[in-house]
Motif scaffolding. Structure first.
Motif, PDB file in Angstrom:
ATOM      1  N   TRP A  54      11.917  -1.466   8.278  1.00  0.00           N
ATOM      2  CA  TRP A  54      11.080  -0.348   7.823  1.00  0.00           C
ATOM      3  C   TRP A  54      11.919   0.803   7.281  1.00  0.00           C
ATOM      4  O   TRP A  54      11.602   1.366   6.230  1.00  0.00           O
ATOM      5  CB  TRP A  54      10.204   0.129   8.979  1.00  0.00           C
ATOM      6  N   ARG A  55      12.994   1.164   7.967  1.00  0.00           N
ATOM      7  CA  ARG A  55      13.805   2.293   7.525  1.00  0.00           C
ATOM      8  C   ARG A  55      14.531   1.976   6.217  1.00  0.00           C
ATOM      9  O   ARG A  55      14.732   2.854   5.377  1.00  0.00           O
ATOM     10  CB  ARG A  55      14.807   2.683   8.610  1.00  0.00           C
ATOM     11  N   LYS A  56      14.930   0.725   6.032  1.00  0.00           N
ATOM     12  CA  LYS A  56      15.529   0.331   4.757  1.00  0.00           C
ATOM     13  C   LYS A  56      14.489   0.403   3.640  1.00  0.00           C
ATOM     14  O   LYS A  56      14.791   0.839   2.518  1.00  0.00           O
ATOM     15  CB  LYS A  56      16.104  -1.076   4.852  1.00  0.00           C
ATOM     16  N   PHE A  57      13.275  -0.048   3.959  1.00  0.00           N
ATOM     17  CA  PHE A  57      12.192   0.002   2.979  1.00  0.00           C
ATOM     18  C   PHE A  57      11.956   1.439   2.520  1.00  0.00           C
ATOM     19  O   PHE A  57      11.832   1.709   1.314  1.00  0.00           O
ATOM     20  CB  PHE A  57      10.923  -0.582   3.602  1.00  0.00           C
ATOM     21  N   ILE A  58      11.889   2.382   3.476  1.00  0.00           N
ATOM     22  CA  ILE A  58      11.654   3.782   3.122  1.00  0.00           C
ATOM     23  C   ILE A  58      12.820   4.346   2.315  1.00  0.00           C
ATOM     24  O   ILE A  58      12.623   5.096   1.349  1.00  0.00           O
ATOM     25  CB  ILE A  58      11.413   4.624   4.389  1.00  0.00           C
ATOM     26  N   ALA A  59      14.058   3.992   2.671  1.00  0.00           N
ATOM     27  CA  ALA A  59      15.220   4.467   1.925  1.00  0.00           C
ATOM     28  C   ALA A  59      15.166   3.982   0.471  1.00  0.00           C
ATOM     29  O   ALA A  59      15.450   4.744  -0.463  1.00  0.00           O
ATOM     30  CB  ALA A  59      16.506   3.992   2.591  1.00  0.00           C
ATOM     31  N   LEU A  60      14.794   2.723   0.289  1.00  0.00           N
ATOM     32  CA  LEU A  60      14.675   2.189  -1.070  1.00  0.00           C
ATOM     33  C   LEU A  60      13.500   2.821  -1.816  1.00  0.00           C
ATOM     34  O   LEU A  60      13.587   3.087  -3.024  1.00  0.00           O
ATOM     35  CB  LEU A  60      14.509   0.663  -1.013  1.00  0.00           C
ATOM     36  N   LEU A  61      12.411   3.071  -1.110  1.00  0.00           N
ATOM     37  CA  LEU A  61      11.263   3.736  -1.722  1.00  0.00           C
ATOM     38  C   LEU A  61      11.655   5.123  -2.211  1.00  0.00           C
ATOM     39  O   LEU A  61      11.304   5.541  -3.317  1.00  0.00           O
ATOM     40  CB  LEU A  61      10.123   3.832  -0.709  1.00  0.00           C
ATOM     41  N   ASN A  62      12.428   5.855  -1.380  1.00  0.00           N
ATOM     42  CA  ASN A  62      12.890   7.191  -1.763  1.00  0.00           C
ATOM     43  C   ASN A  62      13.817   7.155  -2.971  1.00  0.00           C
ATOM     44  O   ASN A  62      13.929   8.143  -3.701  1.00  0.00           O
ATOM     45  CB  ASN A  62      13.621   7.850  -0.597  1.00  0.00           C
ATOM     46  N   GLY A  63      14.513   6.023  -3.172  1.00  0.00           N
ATOM     47  CA  GLY A  63      15.498   5.933  -4.238  1.00  0.00           C
ATOM     48  C   GLY A  63      14.980   5.362  -5.548  1.00  0.00           C
ATOM     49  O   GLY A  63      15.767   5.147  -6.471  1.00  0.00           O
ATOM     50  N   LEU A  64      13.679   5.119  -5.636  1.00  0.00           N
ATOM     51  CA  LEU A  64      13.130   4.554  -6.878  1.00  0.00           C
ATOM     52  C   LEU A  64      13.397   5.480  -8.065  1.00  0.00           C
ATOM     53  O   LEU A  64      13.300   6.700  -7.953  1.00  0.00           O
ATOM     54  CB  LEU A  64      11.627   4.308  -6.728  1.00  0.00           C
ATOM     55  N   SER A  65      13.708   4.879  -9.183  1.00  0.00           N
ATOM     56  CA  SER A  65      14.033   5.657 -10.375  1.00  0.00           C
ATOM     57  C   SER A  65      12.783   6.270 -10.992  1.00  0.00           C
ATOM     58  O   SER A  65      11.660   5.836 -10.739  1.00  0.00           O
ATOM     59  CB  SER A  65      14.724   4.758 -11.407  1.00  0.00           C
ATOM     60  N   GLU A  66      12.997   7.283 -11.810  1.00  0.00           N
ATOM     61  CA  GLU A  66      11.887   7.952 -12.494  1.00  0.00           C
ATOM     62  C   GLU A  66      11.183   7.014 -13.467  1.00  0.00           C
ATOM     63  O   GLU A  66      10.033   7.263 -13.837  1.00  0.00           O
ATOM     64  CB  GLU A  66      12.401   9.186 -13.253  1.00  0.00           C
ATOM     65  N   ASP A  67      11.864   5.938 -13.884  1.00  0.00           N
ATOM     66  CA  ASP A  67      11.271   4.981 -14.817  1.00  0.00           C
ATOM     67  C   ASP A  67      10.430   3.918 -14.121  1.00  0.00           C
ATOM     68  O   ASP A  67       9.737   3.145 -14.795  1.00  0.00           O
ATOM     69  CB  ASP A  67      12.371   4.279 -15.630  1.00  0.00           C
TER      70      ASP A  67
END
Length: 214
Positions: free
Chosen positions: A132-145
């Motif tokens: 879950w914490r990895k998922f949230i970290a990746l969600l936070n890092g999504l690009s503007e595109d």
């Protein structure tokens, strides 16, 4: 989350350590369960406890104890800060209101597409694996595109004040906001995502617990 952190996904109950299932899809099912108006609170607590605490079904605990443990798990492991939390807005009357700009379930299609777009990660293939914490970290890092971030940008976009030049621009923004409003009916792909998640949840209940991987 720090790179020196270790995921110690366990909780101590009556002096014994119990492992937790904090795979991202299991946590998402917990949120779906919380929002299900057809299930009473007592049953929700029972289900949540068994879903989160591996081997928890064998514990002789009352509903109040289970509720307190669930709250502790949320506060310690699940309530991870993300940059898409509800946005505060100052209205003309100077009262602060909260504007919801995303929904973990209603935006499932966009999140799935964005993980594939940015990271080449298929979230269906990561069920039972991605923490879950990895998922949230990746969600936070999504690009503007990414598709998800483009829709968030539309939802938070301000409609410019009218003048004699921007009538078309204002109407376009209005249409986009209506198209991606959170209160609209979910798309076919959203419904398919939710249906698959529910089927996987039922399959997991009948086949036993999965082993977590960090």
């Amino acid at each position: 989350m720090r790179l020196t952190d270790r995921f110690d996904d366990s909780i101590t109950i009556d002096g014994k350590d119990y492992a937790l299932d904090l795979s991202f899809d299991n946590v998402l099912r917990i949120y779906e369960l919380k929002d299900d108006d057809e299930i009473d609170d007592y049953t929700k607590i029972e289900y949540m406890f068994e879903m989160l605490v591996i081997g928890g079904e064998s514990l002789d605990l009352d509903i109040e104890q289970k509720s307190m443990i669930i709250e502790r798990i949320f506060d310690t492991f699940i309530n991870v800060k993300n940059k898409y939390n509800d946005i505060s807005e100052m209205q003309e009357d100077q009262e602060i209101t909260i504007k919801k700009v995303w929904d973990i379930n209603k935006d499932a299609e966009l999140i799935y597409a964005s993980f594939l777009y940015d990271y080449n990660i298929d979230l269906f293939e990561q069920q039972g694996k991605l923490h879950w914490r990895k998922f949230i970290a990746l969600l936070n890092g999504l690009s503007e595109d990414s598709p998800f971030m483009q829709v968030v940008r539309i939802r938070t976009m301000e409609i410019p004040k009218p003048n004699k030049y921007n009538a078309k621009e204002r109407e376009t923004i209005r249409k986009l906001k209506r198209l991606y409003a959170l209160d609209q009916e979910p798309s076919g792909i959203d419904r398919a995502f939710d249906a698959i998640a529910r089927r996987l949840g039922k399959a997991g209940e009948t086949s036993g617990r999965r082993t977590n991987t960090d």
